[in-house]
Design a protein around this motif. Sequence first.
Motif, mmCIF file in Angstrom:
data_model
loop_
_atom_site.group_PDB
_atom_site.id
_atom_site.type_symbol
_atom_site.label_atom_id
_atom_site.label_comp_id
_atom_site.label_asym_id
_atom_site.label_seq_id
_atom_site.Cartn_x
_atom_site.Cartn_y
_atom_site.Cartn_z
ATOM 1 N N ILE A 153 0.868 -1.173 0.000
ATOM 2 C CA ILE A 153 0.000 0.000 0.000
ATOM 3 C C ILE A 153 0.909 1.228 0.000
ATOM 4 C CG2 ILE A 153 -1.735 1.284 1.320
ATOM 5 C CD1 ILE A 153 -2.253 -1.816 2.372
ATOM 6 N N ILE A 154 0.717 2.050 -0.998
ATOM 7 C CA ILE A 154 1.588 3.222 -1.153
ATOM 8 C C ILE A 154 0.856 4.470 -0.695
ATOM 9 C CG2 ILE A 154 2.813 4.666 -2.840
ATOM 10 C CD1 ILE A 154 3.461 2.223 -4.405
ATOM 11 N N GLN A 155 1.532 5.209 0.187
ATOM 12 C CA GLN A 155 0.962 6.479 0.632
ATOM 13 C C GLN A 155 1.807 7.622 0.098
ATOM 14 O OE1 GLN A 155 0.788 6.069 4.875
ATOM 15 N NE2 GLN A 155 -1.397 5.620 4.781
ATOM 16 N N THR A 156 1.127 8.658 -0.338
ATOM 17 C CA THR A 156 1.839 9.812 -0.881
ATOM 18 C C THR A 156 1.360 11.067 -0.158
ATOM 19 O OG1 THR A 156 0.165 10.334 -2.518
ATOM 20 C CG2 THR A 156 1.808 8.698 -3.161
ATOM 21 N N ASP A 157 2.042 12.161 -0.382
ATOM 22 C CA ASP A 157 1.613 13.429 0.219
ATOM 23 C C ASP A 157 0.406 14.009 -0.505
ATOM 24 O OD1 ASP A 157 3.429 13.871 2.355
ATOM 25 O OD2 ASP A 157 5.015 14.292 0.903
ATOM 26 N N GLU A 158 0.112 13.520 -1.698
ATOM 27 C CA GLU A 158 -0.886 14.183 -2.523
ATOM 28 C C GLU A 158 -2.140 13.367 -2.807
ATOM 29 O OE1 GLU A 158 2.371 13.905 -3.373
ATOM 30 O OE2 GLU A 158 2.938 15.922 -2.786
ATOM 31 N N LEU A 159 -2.017 12.041 -2.888
ATOM 32 C CA LEU A 159 -3.139 11.234 -3.385
ATOM 33 C C LEU A 159 -3.686 10.289 -2.324
ATOM 34 C CD1 LEU A 159 -1.669 10.148 -6.854
ATOM 35 C CD2 LEU A 159 -3.032 12.161 -6.293
ATOM 36 N N ASP A 160 -4.874 9.785 -2.566
ATOM 37 C CA ASP A 160 -5.416 8.726 -1.715
ATOM 38 C C ASP A 160 -4.519 7.506 -1.860
ATOM 39 O OD1 ASP A 160 -7.398 10.550 -1.445
ATOM 40 O OD2 ASP A 160 -8.908 9.449 -2.614
ATOM 41 N N GLU A 161 -4.393 6.722 -0.807
ATOM 42 C CA GLU A 161 -3.489 5.575 -0.886
ATOM 43 C C GLU A 161 -4.015 4.546 -1.892
ATOM 44 O OE1 GLU A 161 -3.293 4.316 3.199
ATOM 45 O OE2 GLU A 161 -5.071 3.039 2.995
ATOM 46 N N PHE A 162 -3.106 3.744 -2.425
ATOM 47 C CA PHE A 162 -3.501 2.735 -3.410
ATOM 48 C C PHE A 162 -2.601 1.514 -3.263
ATOM 49 C CE2 PHE A 162 0.038 3.475 -6.306
ATOM 50 C CZ PHE A 162 0.439 4.748 -5.939
ATOM 51 N N GLU A 163 -3.035 0.446 -3.965
ATOM 52 C CA GLU A 163 -2.386 -0.842 -3.742
ATOM 53 C C GLU A 163 -1.685 -1.336 -5.013
ATOM 54 O OE1 GLU A 163 -5.060 -3.521 -1.458
ATOM 55 O OE2 GLU A 163 -4.354 -5.017 -2.911
ATOM 56 N N VAL A 164 -0.499 -1.909 -4.860
ATOM 57 C CA VAL A 164 0.203 -2.497 -6.016
ATOM 58 C C VAL A 164 0.805 -3.848 -5.660
ATOM 59 C CG1 VAL A 164 0.818 -0.269 -7.070
ATOM 60 C CG2 VAL A 164 2.398 -1.337 -5.456
ATOM 61 N N LYS A 165 1.097 -4.634 -6.700
ATOM 62 C CA LYS A 165 1.684 -5.960 -6.461
ATOM 63 C C LYS A 165 3.204 -5.892 -6.358
ATOM 64 C CE LYS A 165 -1.998 -8.242 -9.037
ATOM 65 N NZ LYS A 165 -2.338 -8.681 -10.398
ATOM 66 N N ALA A 166 3.816 -5.010 -7.111
ATOM 67 C CA ALA A 166 5.286 -4.892 -7.076
ATOM 68 C C ALA A 166 5.694 -3.436 -7.236
ATOM 69 C CB ALA A 166 5.907 -5.734 -8.190
ATOM 70 N N ILE A 167 6.903 -3.135 -6.746
ATOM 71 C CA ILE A 167 7.400 -1.757 -6.803
ATOM 72 C C ILE A 167 8.806 -1.753 -7.393
ATOM 73 C CG2 ILE A 167 8.146 0.220 -5.381
ATOM 74 C CD1 ILE A 167 5.966 -0.564 -3.374
ATOM 75 N N LYS A 387 11.590 -7.425 -0.050
ATOM 76 C CA LYS A 387 10.229 -7.935 -0.299
ATOM 77 C C LYS A 387 9.915 -7.845 -1.795
ATOM 78 C CE LYS A 387 8.340 -7.517 4.274
ATOM 79 N NZ LYS A 387 7.284 -7.022 5.129
ATOM 80 N N ASN A 388 8.843 -7.095 -2.143
ATOM 81 C CA ASN A 388 8.469 -7.012 -3.567
ATOM 82 C C ASN A 388 8.986 -5.732 -4.222
ATOM 83 O OD1 ASN A 388 6.891 -5.409 -2.015
ATOM 84 N ND2 ASN A 388 4.970 -5.851 -3.089
ATOM 85 N N ILE A 389 10.030 -5.138 -3.631
ATOM 86 C CA ILE A 389 10.596 -3.896 -4.180
ATOM 87 C C ILE A 389 11.959 -4.173 -4.822
ATOM 88 C CG2 ILE A 389 11.301 -1.523 -3.658
ATOM 89 C CD1 ILE A 389 9.680 -1.686 -1.094
ATOM 90 N N LEU A 390 12.142 -3.712 -6.059
ATOM 91 C CA LEU A 390 13.446 -3.826 -6.715
ATOM 92 C C LEU A 390 14.058 -2.432 -6.848
ATOM 93 C CD1 LEU A 390 12.502 -6.255 -9.660
ATOM 94 C CD2 LEU A 390 13.135 -6.837 -7.300
ATOM 95 N N PHE A 391 15.354 -2.328 -6.568
ATOM 96 C CA PHE A 391 16.029 -1.026 -6.643
ATOM 97 C C PHE A 391 16.845 -0.926 -7.929
ATOM 98 C CE2 PHE A 391 14.962 -1.667 -2.295
ATOM 99 C CZ PHE A 391 14.623 -0.416 -1.835
ATOM 100 N N VAL A 392 16.764 0.229 -8.581
ATOM 101 C CA VAL A 392 17.488 0.407 -9.848
ATOM 102 C C VAL A 392 18.255 1.734 -9.857
ATOM 103 C CG1 VAL A 392 15.798 -0.924 -11.200
ATOM 104 C CG2 VAL A 392 15.517 1.544 -10.966
ATOM 105 N N GLY A 393 19.259 1.802 -10.705
ATOM 106 C CA GLY A 393 19.991 3.048 -10.934
ATOM 107 C C GLY A 393 20.661 3.588 -9.676
#
Lengths: 624, 297
Positions: A153-167, A387-393
Amino acid sequence: MEKYDVAIIGGGSAGLAALKQLSHLGKQAILLEAGSKIGSKNLSGGILYSKKPKKGQITNVEQLYENFLDDAPIERKITKYILHSTSQDKVYSMDLTAAHDYQANFGYSVLLSKLNSWFAKQAEKAADKLGGGIIPGVHVKSITWNEQNGTSIIQTDELDEFEVKAIIAADGVNSEVAEMVGARKKFTPEQLFQGVKVIVKLPEDIINKRFGVSSDEGAAHLFAGDVTLNHIGGGFLYTNNDTISVGAVYHFDSQISNPTTPYSLIDTLLKNPMVSEFIKDDVPIKPEIDKNLPQEEQLRIRFAVAKLIKNWYEIREASLSSSGRDSLINSGKYKTVEEIQKSLSTLQEQMTEKFSLTFGTDYLEDEYGAKLVPDGKRCQMKKPYFKNILFVGDAAGRGVFVGPRIEGINVGIDDGVRAANAVARALDNDNFSENSLGEYYSKSVDESPFTTDMKQIDKDYLKIFLDAAKDVPKDIIGSRYGPILKMMSSGTMRGIAVKFANILGYDKLLPMIESEDTYVKVPIKLAERLGETVLSSYSPSIPSIADRIANLNYNDDSLAHIKVVNPTSEYMKKMVTLCPTKCYSEEGGKVIIQHEGCIDCGTCSQETEWRHPRGEKGIHYKYG
Amino acid sequence: MVVILSEPLNIAVIIKLEPDFSEGNVSYNPNGTLNRAETKNTLGPHSAIAAHAAFFGRVMYDAKVSIGTMGPPIADLALKQAQQISDAGELHLYSDRLFAGADTLGTAEVLRVGIGKMQGKMDIVFSGHRASDGETGQTGPQTAWKLGFTFLGNVISYSVDLETRMIRAKRLISLQGSSNVIEEVEAPLPVFISIDPTYKSSYNTVSQRLAFQKYQKEATQRADNYKDYFKIFNAKELGVDETLVGLPGSPTIVYKVERVPKSTATRQSEVIDGSDPEQIRKVVAKMKEALAAMVIK
Ligand SMILES: Cc1cc2nc3c(=O)[nH]c(=O)nc-3n(C[C@H](O)[C@H](O)[C@H](O)COP(=O)(O)OP(=O)(O)OC[C@H]3O[C@@H](n4cnc5c(N)ncnc54)[C@H](O)[C@@H]3O)c2cc1C
Ligand code: SF4
């Protein structure tokens, strides 16, 4: 709650590559970028390379974006690559074009604000169709997991929170994602460089003539020696289409142990006579307005002068560029090139006669910027996932910096593609676990030739330097490198020596190569003994740091995004000198911050509670 | 399951081409008045806000946006700029020598007739708060009155219920001497909205932001080819009553324009060098002094 398959956090070159590749594979993804416009927060030197490694597979920019070479807003193809050793007005130059060409299809000078915005357009076209896309102006502030199904579940300063399978975390060197989930510690000064850069305006024709190139060719000049002010690092000057990038990149620990304001590092470079001569141009000099005139008259003159100068720059810039001339003639305003020139000289006469404007020699700086750069050799994440987060660059601490080899953009693009491939596979298998998604990606990154380059010495690359330095008297190179050089100059011995060095490990050898001797002492000696005298015909009027900040474009955030944790620490005291925009000051032994001038460089992040500003806020680079 | 397809929403925006007052673009005559011939023109800042409000309707309700302006032929520039903001599908320019010398009432009449010529029955008409080159903020209300639409002024946000055809709007009401009040109102469509200068659209979900991006791209494409959407009308083509427009339709008589005399300053100013902490300390001390003298309730 809204649900999406994949979220990419950060819209630099790496994140955009991930979005492009995911869309290419038919997978839905959304990309969140804090800046109000893609490209507005990205800063580079920069030369974007396309490489052909001896071993292993990579995805180059022109493979990911098929129309890259025809359509992308690239500046110039770098065809000259020269290293200058400096000591006052003495310069000794070495041609390193062979090093630049080594295993390269090409290297183009680029400006990230424009280029990333073009990447975004390409990536978005494909992403749209799959219900995804790019959302600028959104700052991700937290990530949590749904314990039942493992989604994020991603929370931002601007939007309603939302759900994703991978980041895919592509949020740059000062990655908040890495820190908030605990994937890695903040990079230490030993693992970082501090980069600072200015953009200088110079018309296309003048660049062509001065650097001896045609409109689609360009030159890169590197600088070491006294211009480094005894720091380990060096300066660069790259020609763009109608601007020049001048910058300096220094080992951050060298800056920490002997703090020098970043702007004085760049100023020293600009004052070097060779650099001054490279960037000089004709500039109009505003007249002093008579203070005894009535206020209204003073104002009228001020506005009239501003308008004339603006017109003059517009016509002059266009008249000194092939595309500018064409568009003026096509617009029907002028019939011939001569007509354009005539109108320019008429305008010039008017300026002199009516408002006593004069013209002189100076340079015109248009943007100042700074950012940390991760030294991949020392800081790339061993396991670039959590977890389900991959880091790039940059977020994964990747970037090949070996001698004059400066590659971050292309490495990030390749990483982005690898991460996208891994996520697409996970979506197909519906398995986002570390063992499956994370390990698959990690293995792919390990196999990247860029990873190998960060771990091993390449003897063929080394030979280029030995060849370039063959005329250098051995006594200058000194006792330190003498025996090594001797051994390296023989083909068979070099093979053995490099093998031995690689067994010993890159990290053990680095301190010796990346030393004051290499970047400061030897170049100074070289310049003094073998250099030619270069004189400058003027002294550049360098803007003060206050003027530079005033010229930047900010959207002020009333909330401070950086909090000083320990106002009396030695580290924080150094920030008073090391913050590139002078956000810190010391009063009564305590360090205080004024965040409004912050350019998100990350220099102070080590000992502060550090966040990027909220969406759309903070610095907005015009060039990057 | 019965799906009720609600009627689409039609939005009109009335805008104005104004002088660009930014440095490098503006010119003044020696007597201090604006040199109109030498000054560049641009979409008025308040008109731009109205266009943003219309775009909100485009993003949230897939509304159809039309833009109208009365002005000289070069006002097509303002229409193009407003299209870039609002993704309008229709641009109207009302231009005729007969319209010259119109006051706000004469202008309102042209706009009323023009709006009637737009495709679809208008549900919402937006106008800017006022123009920045000397208009008094009456064109909007007068156009509303002529159209017979409910007038909502100083609107800072709105939402529409497409099925019930009702609009909910927040209005910022400044009361002299005390703090501002936000009033929430509800009205049946059609309405005429004069948008508050502080209006800012907010899009709070991922899907709204994606829609925003989509329409914004469409707007850029449309604005690049704005001539395809552009129509110019003269008095005859509009079919206006000539006694109601231009000079004949304008009861206002401006018989004299006076410059406001400058009052002589009674305050004493002092320039402080911001880089000198000693001077800053003095300022702080002065502020403390001043604050101490004030009674804060
Ligand atoms: C002075 C200098 C010279 C360089 N020279 C070269 C060169 O010549 N060649 C080369 O290849 N490389 C060069 N580099 C390195 C190169 O610029 C970087 O490696 C590259 O740009 C990194 O790209 P990235 O996409 O990983 O990260 P970035 O470009 O840093 O992008 C990260 C993005 O994430 C966004 N973001 C961050 N946090 C959040 C959040 N929480 N929510 C939403 N968005 C967020 C940021 O706004 C930013 O746009 C240079 C760097 C510097 C500073
Ligand atoms: S406050 Fe910190 S992050 Fe901001 S510019 Fe200064 S050093 Fe960089």
